[in-house]
Design a protein around this motif. Structure first.
Motif, PDB file in Angstrom:
ATOM      1  N   VAL A  18       3.513 -17.258 -12.615  1.00  0.00           N
ATOM      2  CA  VAL A  18       3.946 -18.534 -12.153  1.00  0.00           C
ATOM      3  C   VAL A  18       3.294 -19.071 -10.796  1.00  0.00           C
ATOM      4  CG1 VAL A  18       5.970 -20.066 -11.406  1.00  0.00           C
ATOM      5  CG2 VAL A  18       6.308 -18.300 -13.304  1.00  0.00           C
ATOM      6  N   VAL A  19       2.923 -17.777  -9.953  1.00  0.00           N
ATOM      7  CA  VAL A  19       2.617 -18.071  -8.764  1.00  0.00           C
ATOM      8  C   VAL A  19       0.882 -18.529  -9.088  1.00  0.00           C
ATOM      9  CG1 VAL A  19       1.365 -16.959  -6.683  1.00  0.00           C
ATOM     10  CG2 VAL A  19       3.695 -16.599  -7.472  1.00  0.00           C
ATOM     11  N   VAL A  20       0.248 -17.801  -9.822  1.00  0.00           N
ATOM     12  CA  VAL A  20      -1.239 -18.242 -10.319  1.00  0.00           C
ATOM     13  C   VAL A  20      -1.320 -19.493 -10.745  1.00  0.00           C
ATOM     14  CG1 VAL A  20      -2.942 -17.516 -11.648  1.00  0.00           C
ATOM     15  CG2 VAL A  20      -1.883 -15.966 -10.550  1.00  0.00           C
ATOM     16  N   GLY A  21      -0.313 -19.738 -11.760  1.00  0.00           N
ATOM     17  CA  GLY A  21      -0.228 -21.247 -12.299  1.00  0.00           C
ATOM     18  C   GLY A  21       0.177 -22.454 -11.183  1.00  0.00           C
ATOM     19  N   ALA A  48       5.365 -19.176  -1.097  1.00  0.00           N
ATOM     20  CA  ALA A  48       6.536 -20.230  -1.321  1.00  0.00           C
ATOM     21  C   ALA A  48       7.186 -20.105  -2.608  1.00  0.00           C
ATOM     22  CB  ALA A  48       6.148 -21.520  -0.749  1.00  0.00           C
ATOM     23  N   VAL A  49       6.239 -20.043  -3.561  1.00  0.00           N
ATOM     24  CA  VAL A  49       6.736 -20.308  -5.158  1.00  0.00           C
ATOM     25  C   VAL A  49       7.269 -18.768  -5.570  1.00  0.00           C
ATOM     26  CG1 VAL A  49       5.728 -20.301  -7.262  1.00  0.00           C
ATOM     27  CG2 VAL A  49       5.283 -21.888  -5.751  1.00  0.00           C
ATOM     28  N   THR A  54      11.819 -15.544  -6.726  1.00  0.00           N
ATOM     29  CA  THR A  54      12.596 -14.333  -6.488  1.00  0.00           C
ATOM     30  C   THR A  54      13.984 -14.424  -6.141  1.00  0.00           C
ATOM     31  OG1 THR A  54      10.441 -13.174  -6.168  1.00  0.00           O
ATOM     32  CG2 THR A  54      12.493 -12.124  -5.497  1.00  0.00           C
ATOM     33  N   LEU A  55      14.216 -15.500  -5.170  1.00  0.00           N
ATOM     34  CA  LEU A  55      15.340 -15.571  -4.619  1.00  0.00           C
ATOM     35  C   LEU A  55      16.372 -16.086  -5.714  1.00  0.00           C
ATOM     36  CD1 LEU A  55      17.436 -16.044  -2.308  1.00  0.00           C
ATOM     37  CD2 LEU A  55      16.407 -18.397  -1.844  1.00  0.00           C
ATOM     38  N   SER A  89       7.999 -11.869   2.861  1.00  0.00           N
ATOM     39  CA  SER A  89       7.175 -13.077   2.152  1.00  0.00           C
ATOM     40  C   SER A  89       7.457 -14.270   3.124  1.00  0.00           C
ATOM     41  CB  SER A  89       7.509 -13.050   0.651  1.00  0.00           C
ATOM     42  OG  SER A  89       6.567 -14.258   0.208  1.00  0.00           O
ATOM     43  N   VAL A  90       8.773 -14.311   3.368  1.00  0.00           N
ATOM     44  CA  VAL A  90       9.299 -15.566   3.924  1.00  0.00           C
ATOM     45  C   VAL A  90       8.695 -15.611   5.471  1.00  0.00           C
ATOM     46  CG1 VAL A  90      11.185 -16.959   4.999  1.00  0.00           C
ATOM     47  CG2 VAL A  90      11.480 -16.028   2.611  1.00  0.00           C
TER      48      VAL A  90
END
Length: 276
Positions: A18-21, A48-49, A54-55, A89-90
């Motif tokens: 999803v991140v790569v997309g 961010a994605v 993940t959250l 990450s945040v």
């Protein structure tokens, strides 16, 4: 299961596809609006994605005590590790955004947008009709990937023709979410998760999927024919993504997890624009 298939499975469970997309989608609109973005923009979008997805997964598995499918059981099993990575990450994202943007107009508008999206999702989760969850996520997804290209684009490059691809991409994201909702309907019902597939009969959700898919393909082909030649590669990309979704979803005998993987990988097709 082979090594390659297992690798793709873990990448999917971690939402890295999803991140790569999403980054490919940002490249799509960067190229469309004649904007040059440096790698930090893509890195921050990816963080961010990944953090949002993940959250969302961690919240889903937190309240469920029943047996879960492997995809969600993975998040429950490694919940502590993923929570740590999420916090990291945040923090990296916030520091990186302040370092790259500075406390300027772009960062301030981006934070306001994030708060509006968060507030809207909370309201829709509580009072929105069944289809609003999927449609709102599609809108927020596209707003997120187009946000920076739009902010940095010159007014002359924001044309009526280029803006037509915004609703097209929203329809594509909506189609993806409708298909995933249908594929996960039994799992969601068992675990008590809410989705559009749980509020509509099977025949109606299939009909809606076909209507959205055919409408998107028709509009994209119309864009290829009637829009200026500059926009034809972008129309082709949208058509390809829609066709991959349609063929994957309706291919009989294909396991559900492979359908998911193919549909998520379809969002990486815009990287082909780098070759033009």
């Amino acid at each position: 299961m082979g090594f390659l298939q297992r690798t793709f499975q873990y990448l999917s469970w971690l939402s890295l596809d999803v991140v790569v997309g999403a980054m490919a989608g940002m490249y799509f609109f960067m190229d469309l609006f004649h904007v040059h973005l440096q790698w930090p923009a893509f890195a921050l979008l990816g963080l961010a994605v990944w953090s949002i997805y993940t959250l969302d997964h961690l919240i889903d598995v937190q309240t469920v005590r029943t047996e879960l499918v492997p995809r969600r059981e993975f998040h429950r099993k490694f919940r502590k590790a993923l929570c740590g990575l999420l916090i990291l990450s945040v923090l990296i994202g916030l520091v990186g955004a302040f370092t790259w943007f500075g406390w300027g107009k772009e960062l301030q508008l981006t934070l306001i947008l994030a708060l509006l999206i968060l507030g809207s999702r909370v309201m829709i989760r509580k009072i929105g009709p069944g289809w609003m969850k999927e449609f709102s996520i599609a809108v927020f997804y596209v707003v997120g990937i187009v946000w920076l290209p739009i902010l940095r684009a010159e007014a002359i490059d924001i044309t009526r023709s280029s803006l037509l691809f915004l609703p097209g991409y929203i329809l594509l994201a909506f189609l993806n979410l409708l298909m995933l909702s249908f594929l996960d309907r039994d799992e969601d019902a068992k675990s008590g998760f809410f989705s559009v597939a749980s509020t509509l009969p099977t025949q109606k959700i299939i009909q809606l999927i076909r209507q959205v898919a055919f409408g998107l393909i028709f509009l994209s082909l119309a864009g290829f024919i009637f829009l200026p030649s500059f926009y034809r590669p972008f129309s082709c990309v949208v058509v390809l993504m829609a066709l991959v979704h349609y063929v994957s979803f309706f291919q009989s005998g294909l396991p559900v997890h492979q359908k998911r993987q193919r549909m998520e990988l379809a969002f990486s097709i815009p990287w082909l624009l780098m070759l033009l």
